[in-house]
Design a protein around this motif. Sequence first.
Motif, PDB file in Angstrom:
ATOM      1  N   ASN A  12     -61.273 -34.708  17.098  1.00  0.00           N
ATOM      2  CA  ASN A  12     -60.851 -36.053  17.475  1.00  0.00           C
ATOM      3  C   ASN A  12     -59.671 -36.092  18.435  1.00  0.00           C
ATOM      4  N   ALA A  13     -58.674 -35.244  18.156  1.00  0.00           N
ATOM      5  CA  ALA A  13     -57.456 -35.273  18.959  1.00  0.00           C
ATOM      6  C   ALA A  13     -57.742 -34.995  20.433  1.00  0.00           C
ATOM      7  N   VAL A  14     -58.600 -33.997  20.678  1.00  0.00           N
ATOM      8  CA  VAL A  14     -58.906 -33.639  22.070  1.00  0.00           C
ATOM      9  C   VAL A  14     -59.735 -34.735  22.744  1.00  0.00           C
ATOM     10  N   ILE A  15     -60.726 -35.252  22.015  1.00  0.00           N
ATOM     11  CA  ILE A  15     -61.564 -36.323  22.574  1.00  0.00           C
ATOM     12  C   ILE A  15     -60.698 -37.524  22.934  1.00  0.00           C
ATOM     13  N   ILE A  37     -67.964 -42.209  21.166  1.00  0.00           N
ATOM     14  CA  ILE A  37     -67.918 -41.321  22.330  1.00  0.00           C
ATOM     15  C   ILE A  37     -67.974 -39.868  21.881  1.00  0.00           C
ATOM     16  N   SER A  38     -67.332 -39.551  20.755  1.00  0.00           N
ATOM     17  CA  SER A  38     -67.361 -38.197  20.234  1.00  0.00           C
ATOM     18  C   SER A  38     -68.786 -37.792  19.851  1.00  0.00           C
ATOM     19  N   ARG A  39     -69.484 -38.698  19.180  1.00  0.00           N
ATOM     20  CA  ARG A  39     -70.882 -38.409  18.810  1.00  0.00           C
ATOM     21  C   ARG A  39     -71.722 -38.241  20.074  1.00  0.00           C
TER      22      ARG A  39
ATOM     23  N   ALA B   6     -51.848 -30.878  24.070  1.00  0.00           N
ATOM     24  CA  ALA B   6     -51.403 -31.333  25.390  1.00  0.00           C
ATOM     25  C   ALA B   6     -52.225 -30.698  26.497  1.00  0.00           C
ATOM     26  N   GLY B   7     -52.982 -29.658  26.146  1.00  0.00           N
ATOM     27  CA  GLY B   7     -53.856 -29.082  27.166  1.00  0.00           C
ATOM     28  C   GLY B   7     -53.162 -28.083  28.062  1.00  0.00           C
ATOM     29  N   ARG B   8     -52.164 -27.440  27.544  1.00  0.00           N
ATOM     30  CA  ARG B   8     -51.515 -26.402  28.353  1.00  0.00           C
ATOM     31  C   ARG B   8     -51.548 -25.106  27.575  1.00  0.00           C
ATOM     32  N   ASP B   9     -51.636 -23.994  28.315  1.00  0.00           N
ATOM     33  CA  ASP B   9     -51.680 -22.714  27.592  1.00  0.00           C
ATOM     34  C   ASP B   9     -50.261 -22.192  27.405  1.00  0.00           C
ATOM     35  N   LYS B  10     -50.163 -20.956  26.939  1.00  0.00           N
ATOM     36  CA  LYS B  10     -48.858 -20.396  26.573  1.00  0.00           C
ATOM     37  C   LYS B  10     -47.854 -20.441  27.720  1.00  0.00           C
ATOM     38  N   LEU B  16     -58.043 -24.766  31.827  1.00  0.00           N
ATOM     39  CA  LEU B  16     -59.260 -25.026  32.567  1.00  0.00           C
ATOM     40  C   LEU B  16     -60.144 -25.989  31.773  1.00  0.00           C
ATOM     41  N   VAL B  17     -60.162 -25.775  30.473  1.00  0.00           N
ATOM     42  CA  VAL B  17     -61.026 -26.536  29.579  1.00  0.00           C
ATOM     43  C   VAL B  17     -60.249 -26.853  28.298  1.00  0.00           C
ATOM     44  N   SER B  18     -60.298 -28.141  27.845  1.00  0.00           N
ATOM     45  CA  SER B  18     -59.535 -28.482  26.639  1.00  0.00           C
ATOM     46  C   SER B  18     -60.350 -28.407  25.365  1.00  0.00           C
ATOM     47  N   LEU B  19     -61.659 -28.628  25.483  1.00  0.00           N
ATOM     48  CA  LEU B  19     -62.478 -28.604  24.272  1.00  0.00           C
ATOM     49  C   LEU B  19     -62.610 -27.170  23.769  1.00  0.00           C
ATOM     50  N   PRO B  20     -62.618 -26.977  22.431  1.00  0.00           N
ATOM     51  CA  PRO B  20     -62.683 -25.616  21.889  1.00  0.00           C
ATOM     52  C   PRO B  20     -64.051 -24.985  22.129  1.00  0.00           C
TER      53      PRO B  20
END
Lengths: 147, 131
Positions: A12-15, A37-39, B6-10, B16-20
């Motif tokens: 959720n946090a990233v979405i 939107i997440s779904r 926050a989307g930043r690395d170390k 490049l990508v925020s989603l895991p």
Amino acid sequence: MAERPEDLNLPNAVITRIIKEALPDGVNISKEARSAISRAASVFVLYATSCANNFAMKGKRKTLNASDVLSAMEEMEFQRFVTPLKEALEAYRREQKGKKEASEQKKKDKDKKTDAEEQDKGRDDDNDEDEERLEEEEQNEEEEVDN
Amino acid sequence: MADAVAGRDKCGEPRLVSLPLSRIRVIMKSSPEVSSINQEALVLTAKATELFVQYLATYSYRHGSGKERKALTYSDVSNTAEESETFQFLADILPKKILASKYLKMLKEKRDEDEEENDSDDGSDGDEAES
């Protein structure tokens, strides 16, 4: 292999962050909109994967690759994603190349260091051996030239 | 930990990508015909999903009734799924909402229609069945 329902969801946090950054400042996002939107994003991944897999199968490959994903985007009518994706791919490849070179350099440095340590240990012996070898080589060269 | 969100690395560089990637991979592998996924394909799918989220959010906001209220609501998103061809594939998972009272009314109306049809049939069939 059974996945729990949560596993097919994205965090959720990233979405939420992605949505917030896309919308103008101060726009409120309802919890239900965020969840919807997440779904939708999870369904998008499934749809894209299935589409990309068709391209892989057409190419008689069992492994999905980057071009399959790009082809899938076109097929799904998300052509607008193709250019930014290609840029991301270039950046990713540069990053990987940099990492590879960095770790190879580290390995080289490590080898050099180990060599240096060994040299220090048996320095006297080695130097004598080296000198002998050099002399032998010089002699050999001279002999060959004569022949 | 904050950096991950926050989307930043170390090093403080934007990711490049925020989603895991691990989660994206789980979803991709749940697809039955897929055998293996090249790392580049995984990264691109994750990135595409981010682009998708941005696109769905902005599209829904621009076309939605929420624009005046500076809010994005569920119905903005479900309307997008219903009305836009690009997002049609989401129509089933983002159904439009109706009031419970309206739904019950629809059910009742349907039931009434069915009963009327049955009444008109019974008159003629009854005699034939006996002989």
